[in-house]
Design a protein around this motif. Structure first.
Motif, PDB file in Angstrom:
ATOM      1  N   VAL A   1       8.332   1.786 -24.306  1.00 20.07           N
ATOM      2  CA  VAL A   1       9.514   1.089 -23.816  1.00 20.07           C
ATOM      3  C   VAL A   1      10.509   1.007 -24.967  1.00 20.07           C
ATOM      4  CG1 VAL A   1      10.393  -1.117 -22.951  1.00 20.07           C
ATOM      5  CG2 VAL A   1       8.176  -0.291 -22.184  1.00 20.07           C
ATOM      6  N   GLU A   2      11.782   1.249 -24.653  1.00 22.43           N
ATOM      7  CA  GLU A   2      12.847   1.125 -25.653  1.00 22.43           C
ATOM      8  C   GLU A   2      13.974   0.308 -25.056  1.00 22.43           C
ATOM      9  OE1 GLU A   2      14.165   4.564 -28.082  1.00 22.43           O
ATOM     10  OE2 GLU A   2      16.122   4.152 -27.180  1.00 22.43           O
ATOM     11  N   ILE A   3      14.475  -0.648 -25.816  1.00 20.77           N
ATOM     12  CA  ILE A   3      15.642  -1.450 -25.448  1.00 20.77           C
ATOM     13  C   ILE A   3      16.742  -1.113 -26.455  1.00 20.77           C
ATOM     14  CG2 ILE A   3      16.556  -3.778 -25.089  1.00 20.77           C
ATOM     15  CD1 ILE A   3      14.286  -3.111 -23.184  1.00 20.77           C
ATOM     16  N   ALA A   4      17.946  -0.815 -25.950  1.00 22.21           N
ATOM     17  CA  ALA A   4      19.038  -0.412 -26.838  1.00 22.21           C
ATOM     18  C   ALA A   4      20.338  -1.098 -26.425  1.00 22.21           C
ATOM     19  CB  ALA A   4      19.218   1.101 -26.805  1.00 22.21           C
ATOM     20  N   HIS A   5      21.209  -1.272 -27.407  1.00 22.22           N
ATOM     21  CA  HIS A   5      22.554  -1.785 -27.156  1.00 22.22           C
ATOM     22  C   HIS A   5      23.541  -0.907 -27.915  1.00 22.22           C
ATOM     23  CE1 HIS A   5      25.747  -4.549 -26.151  1.00 22.22           C
ATOM     24  NE2 HIS A   5      26.152  -4.469 -27.410  1.00 22.22           N
ATOM     25  N   ALA A   6      24.618  -0.511 -27.242  1.00 20.66           N
ATOM     26  CA  ALA A   6      25.658   0.312 -27.862  1.00 20.66           C
ATOM     27  C   ALA A   6      27.019  -0.315 -27.601  1.00 20.66           C
ATOM     28  CB  ALA A   6      25.624   1.728 -27.298  1.00 20.66           C
ATOM     29  N   GLN A   7      27.914  -0.119 -28.554  1.00 21.41           N
ATOM     30  CA  GLN A   7      29.286  -0.604 -28.403  1.00 21.41           C
ATOM     31  C   GLN A   7      30.236   0.448 -28.947  1.00 21.41           C
ATOM     32  OE1 GLN A   7      30.095  -4.600 -29.648  1.00 21.41           O
ATOM     33  NE2 GLN A   7      32.257  -4.175 -29.984  1.00 21.41           N
ATOM     34  N   ARG A   8      31.225   0.795 -28.156  1.00 19.97           N
ATOM     35  CA  ARG A   8      32.247   1.758 -28.571  1.00 19.97           C
ATOM     36  C   ARG A   8      33.574   1.037 -28.679  1.00 19.97           C
ATOM     37  NH1 ARG A   8      33.725   7.413 -25.534  1.00 19.97           N
ATOM     38  NH2 ARG A   8      35.452   8.004 -26.875  1.00 19.97           N
ATOM     39  N   ASN A   9      34.195   1.129 -29.834  1.00 20.87           N
ATOM     40  CA  ASN A   9      35.527   0.578 -30.085  1.00 20.87           C
ATOM     41  C   ASN A   9      36.470   1.758 -30.210  1.00 20.87           C
ATOM     42  OD1 ASN A   9      34.498  -2.114 -30.323  1.00 20.87           O
ATOM     43  ND2 ASN A   9      33.707  -1.490 -32.308  1.00 20.87           N
ATOM     44  N   SER A  10      37.440   1.842 -29.318  1.00 24.33           N
ATOM     45  CA  SER A  10      38.285   3.023 -29.236  1.00 24.33           C
ATOM     46  C   SER A  10      39.756   2.671 -29.331  1.00 24.33           C
ATOM     47  CB  SER A  10      38.001   3.735 -27.908  1.00 24.33           C
ATOM     48  OG  SER A  10      38.657   4.965 -27.850  1.00 24.33           O
ATOM     49  N   ASP A  11      40.527   3.619 -29.841  1.00 25.39           N
ATOM     50  CA  ASP A  11      41.979   3.529 -29.836  1.00 25.39           C
ATOM     51  C   ASP A  11      42.485   4.723 -29.039  1.00 25.39           C
ATOM     52  OD1 ASP A  11      44.671   3.180 -30.249  1.00 25.39           O
ATOM     53  OD2 ASP A  11      44.631   3.833 -32.345  1.00 25.39           O
TER      54      ASP A  11
ATOM     55  N   SER B   1      20.677  -0.958 -22.469  1.00 28.80           N
ATOM     56  CA  SER B   1      19.828  -0.123 -21.632  1.00 28.80           C
ATOM     57  C   SER B   1      18.361  -0.334 -21.957  1.00 28.80           C
ATOM     58  CB  SER B   1      20.183   1.356 -21.822  1.00 28.80           C
ATOM     59  OG  SER B   1      19.977   1.736 -23.169  1.00 28.80           O
ATOM     60  N   ALA B   2      17.536   0.020 -20.988  1.00 28.12           N
ATOM     61  CA  ALA B   2      16.082  -0.006 -21.156  1.00 28.12           C
ATOM     62  C   ALA B   2      15.553   1.358 -20.735  1.00 28.12           C
ATOM     63  CB  ALA B   2      15.457  -1.102 -20.316  1.00 28.12           C
ATOM     64  N   LEU B   3      14.574   1.855 -21.481  1.00 28.55           N
ATOM     65  CA  LEU B   3      14.000   3.168 -21.227  1.00 28.55           C
ATOM     66  C   LEU B   3      12.490   3.049 -21.143  1.00 28.55           C
ATOM     67  CD1 LEU B   3      14.240   6.358 -21.268  1.00 28.55           C
ATOM     68  CD2 LEU B   3      13.975   6.154 -23.724  1.00 28.55           C
ATOM     69  N   LEU B   4      11.908   3.585 -20.085  1.00 21.76           N
ATOM     70  CA  LEU B   4      10.459   3.683 -19.951  1.00 21.76           C
ATOM     71  C   LEU B   4      10.102   5.133 -20.205  1.00 21.76           C
ATOM     72  CD1 LEU B   4       7.732   2.437 -19.195  1.00 21.76           C
ATOM     73  CD2 LEU B   4       8.250   3.006 -16.811  1.00 21.76           C
ATOM     74  N   ARG B   5       9.228   5.374 -21.176  1.00 18.82           N
ATOM     75  CA  ARG B   5       8.938   6.724 -21.644  1.00 18.82           C
ATOM     76  C   ARG B   5       7.454   7.043 -21.418  1.00 18.82           C
ATOM     77  NH1 ARG B   5      11.450   6.342 -26.545  1.00 18.82           N
ATOM     78  NH2 ARG B   5       9.818   4.961 -27.231  1.00 18.82           N
ATOM     79  N   LEU B   6       7.167   8.190 -20.823  1.00 19.83           N
ATOM     80  CA  LEU B   6       5.805   8.692 -20.653  1.00 19.83           C
ATOM     81  C   LEU B   6       5.729  10.059 -21.310  1.00 19.83           C
ATOM     82  CD1 LEU B   6       2.947   8.527 -19.455  1.00 19.83           C
ATOM     83  CD2 LEU B   6       3.871   9.573 -17.374  1.00 19.83           C
TER      84      LEU B   6
END
Length: 126
Positions: free
Chosen positions: A93-103, A113-118
């Motif tokens: 299991v992976e939990i991630a957070h991303a933020q994009r600051n754009s001009d 997001s959450a990812l379940l990996r097999l």
């Protein structure tokens, strides 16, 4: 680091032709770090982060986008846990957070997001 810990650090800087985003070329800068730690014979934890920056040079209004891009930066952090009871497969299991600051800011976003990996090992291990 011990045999139970794995640490990796990376970075790069490049220039790429990117007409599809409304710029003559893009200067990209990226760096990141990842740490994995084996808690026991079958459980591994990990965490890390990355940073990407794009500087759009010679930006122009393209037919596919309604605003010129000038720059953006993206931050991402994550944490994961993997369980491998036998060498044949693992689940994680992976939990991630991303933020994009754009001009301009119309291209900015925040995402969790959450990812379940097999994983299945189909080859022979040495």
């Amino acid at each position: 680091p011990s045999a139970r810990m794995n640490v990796s650090v990376n970075g790069r800087r490049s220039a790429n032709a990117t007409g599809n985003v409304g710029a003559l070329y893009t200067i990209q800068t990226a760096f990141g770090a990842d740490v994995n730690y084996k808690l026991g014979p079958s459980i591994t934890t990990g965490f890390g982060g990355s940073y990407f920056a794009n500087d759009y040079k010679g930006s122009f209004l393209s037919p596919d986008e309604f605003a010129q891009r000038f720059s953006d930066d993206i931050w991402r952090v994550y944490a994961s846990v993997d369980y491998q009871p036998v060498p044949l497969y693992s689940i994680g299991v992976e939990i991630a957070h991303a933020q994009r600051n754009s001009d301009p800011t119309i291209f900015s976003f925040k995402s969790t997001s959450a990812l379940l990996r097999l994983r299945v090992n189909l080859g022979r291990s040495s």
